[in-house]
Scaffold this active site. Structure first.
Site, PDB file in Angstrom:
ATOM      1  N   CYS A   7       1.069  -1.370  -0.102  1.00 50.51           N
ATOM      2  CA  CYS A   7       0.220  -0.440  -0.054  1.00 50.51           C
ATOM      3  C   CYS A   7       0.798   0.920   0.130  1.00 50.51           C
ATOM      4  CB  CYS A   7      -0.983   0.659   1.133  1.00 50.51           C
ATOM      5  SG  CYS A   7      -2.463  -0.823   1.015  1.00 50.51           S
ATOM      6  N   HIS A  46      -6.009  -2.564  -1.214  1.00 49.72           N
ATOM      7  CA  HIS A  46      -6.270  -3.638  -0.801  1.00 49.72           C
ATOM      8  C   HIS A  46      -6.787  -4.575  -0.319  1.00 49.72           C
ATOM      9  CE1 HIS A  46      -3.267  -5.691   2.635  1.00 49.72           C
ATOM     10  NE2 HIS A  46      -4.580  -6.556   2.898  1.00 49.72           N
ATOM     11  N   ASN A  85       1.276 -16.540  -4.096  1.00 48.86           N
ATOM     12  CA  ASN A  85       1.835 -17.473  -2.802  1.00 48.86           C
ATOM     13  C   ASN A  85       1.073 -17.608  -1.762  1.00 48.86           C
ATOM     14  OD1 ASN A  85       4.631 -18.591  -4.176  1.00 48.86           O
ATOM     15  ND2 ASN A  85       6.230 -16.756  -3.121  1.00 48.86           N
ATOM     16  N   GLY A  91       6.164 -19.501   1.309  1.00 47.62           N
ATOM     17  CA  GLY A  91       7.257 -18.431   1.362  1.00 47.62           C
ATOM     18  C   GLY A  91       5.881 -17.539   1.319  1.00 47.62           C
ATOM     19  N   THR A  93       5.283 -13.805   2.407  1.00 52.21           N
ATOM     20  CA  THR A  93       6.064 -12.631   3.227  1.00 52.21           C
ATOM     21  C   THR A  93       5.057 -11.514   3.617  1.00 52.21           C
ATOM     22  OG1 THR A  93       7.733 -11.668   1.687  1.00 52.21           O
ATOM     23  CG2 THR A  93       8.946 -13.593   3.180  1.00 52.21           C
ATOM     24  N   HIS A  98      -0.289 -10.173  -4.013  1.00 48.48           N
ATOM     25  CA  HIS A  98       0.442  -9.876  -6.031  1.00 48.48           C
ATOM     26  C   HIS A  98       0.001 -11.467  -6.772  1.00 48.48           C
ATOM     27  CE1 HIS A  98       2.786 -10.998  -2.198  1.00 48.48           C
ATOM     28  NE2 HIS A  98       3.818 -12.100  -2.828  1.00 48.48           N
TER      29      HIS A  98
HETATM   30  P1  5GP Z   1       5.808 -13.758  -1.012  1.00 46.85           P
HETATM   31  O1  5GP Z   1       6.865 -14.301  -0.795  1.00 46.85           O
HETATM   32  O2  5GP Z   1       4.925 -12.599  -0.342  1.00 46.85           O
HETATM   33  O3  5GP Z   1       4.967 -14.234  -2.104  1.00 46.85           O
HETATM   34  O4  5GP Z   1       6.521 -12.012  -2.899  1.00 46.85           O
HETATM   35  C1  5GP Z   1       6.469 -10.948  -1.750  1.00 46.85           C
HETATM   36  C2  5GP Z   1       8.097 -11.038  -2.524  1.00 46.85           C
HETATM   37  O5  5GP Z   1       8.016  -8.955  -2.163  1.00 46.85           O
HETATM   38  C3  5GP Z   1       9.028 -10.785  -2.376  1.00 46.85           C
HETATM   39  O6  5GP Z   1       9.498 -11.635  -3.778  1.00 46.85           O
HETATM   40  C4  5GP Z   1      10.002 -10.069  -2.047  1.00 46.85           C
HETATM   41  O7  5GP Z   1      11.266  -9.645  -2.989  1.00 46.85           O
HETATM   42  C5  5GP Z   1       9.407  -8.424  -2.892  1.00 46.85           C
HETATM   43  N1  5GP Z   1       9.582  -7.093  -1.386  1.00 46.85           N
HETATM   44  C6  5GP Z   1       9.757  -7.442  -0.936  1.00 46.85           C
HETATM   45  N2  5GP Z   1       9.919  -5.718  -0.460  1.00 46.85           N
HETATM   46  C7  5GP Z   1      10.446  -5.049  -0.552  1.00 46.85           C
HETATM   47  C8  5GP Z   1      10.184  -3.689  -1.649  1.00 46.85           C
HETATM   48  O8  5GP Z   1      10.419  -3.036  -0.410  1.00 46.85           O
HETATM   49  N3  5GP Z   1       9.832  -3.787  -2.675  1.00 46.85           N
HETATM   50  C9  5GP Z   1      10.047  -4.257  -3.961  1.00 46.85           C
HETATM   51  N4  5GP Z   1      10.213  -3.651  -4.742  1.00 46.85           N
HETATM   52  N5  5GP Z   1       9.699  -5.400  -4.072  1.00 46.85           N
HETATM   53  C10 5GP Z   1       9.818  -6.494  -2.392  1.00 46.85           C
HETATM   54 ZN    ZN Z   2      -1.938  -3.499   1.758  1.00 43.60          ZN
END
Ligand code: 5GP
Ligand code: ZN
Length: 112
Positions: A7, A46, A85, A91, A93, A98
């Site tokens: 967000c 969101h 994911n 995994g 995070t 997204h």
């Molecule tokens: P998840 O593991 O939740 O599917 O993917 C989260 C993704 O967000 C990860 O691949 C991580 O590298 C990316 N990510 C985390 N923090 C940031 C950020 O501040 N900027 C960008 N561009 N990507 C981020």
């Molecule tokens: Zn959000």
């Protein structure tokens, strides 16, 4: 959501390398790329996860934006992977829905 990282990216409070934007979605490069092309496509609104994304009627927008990103990045023909994911075992995070758009190389069967 005030404490949500993505967000904050939508609000312009945290910088990101934006590759595509329209009224409902934003696409920007993953900060820790797993492939030569690794772009995250998010709804500007969101919503928590892929199920909530579908319930909100935004899944179509995100998938069309993923295709637009692939076209802009020149990987429509060579191929790409779109991944959502969900939960700890995947995994996950960041809890703003997204899609990962991955391509630009032969992708192994290992996902994400
Ligand atoms: P998840 O593991 O939740 O599917 O993917 C989260 C993704 O967000 C990860 O691949 C991580 O590298 C990316 N990510 C985390 N923090 C940031 C950020 O501040 N900027 C960008 N561009 N990507 C981020
Ligand atoms: Zn959000």
């Amino acid at each position: 959501m005030s404490d949500c990282l993505f967000c904050k990216i939508v609000a312009g409070e945290i910088p990101a390398t934006v590759v595509h934007e329209n009224a409902t979605t934003l696409a920007f490069r993953d900060i820790n790329p797993h492939a030569p092309v690794h772009v995250l496509v998010i709804p500007k609104e969101h919503v928590e996860d892929s199920a909530a994304l579908a319930e909100a009627g935004l899944a179509n927008d995100v998938l069309l934006a993923a295709a637009a990103v692939a076209a802009k990045e020149g990987i429509s023909e060579s191929g790409y992977r779109v991944t959502f994911n969900t939960g700890e075992d995947a995994g996950r995070t960041v809890f703003h829905a997204h899609a990962h758009v991955l391509g630009g190389t032969g992708l192994s069967l290992r996902l994400g």
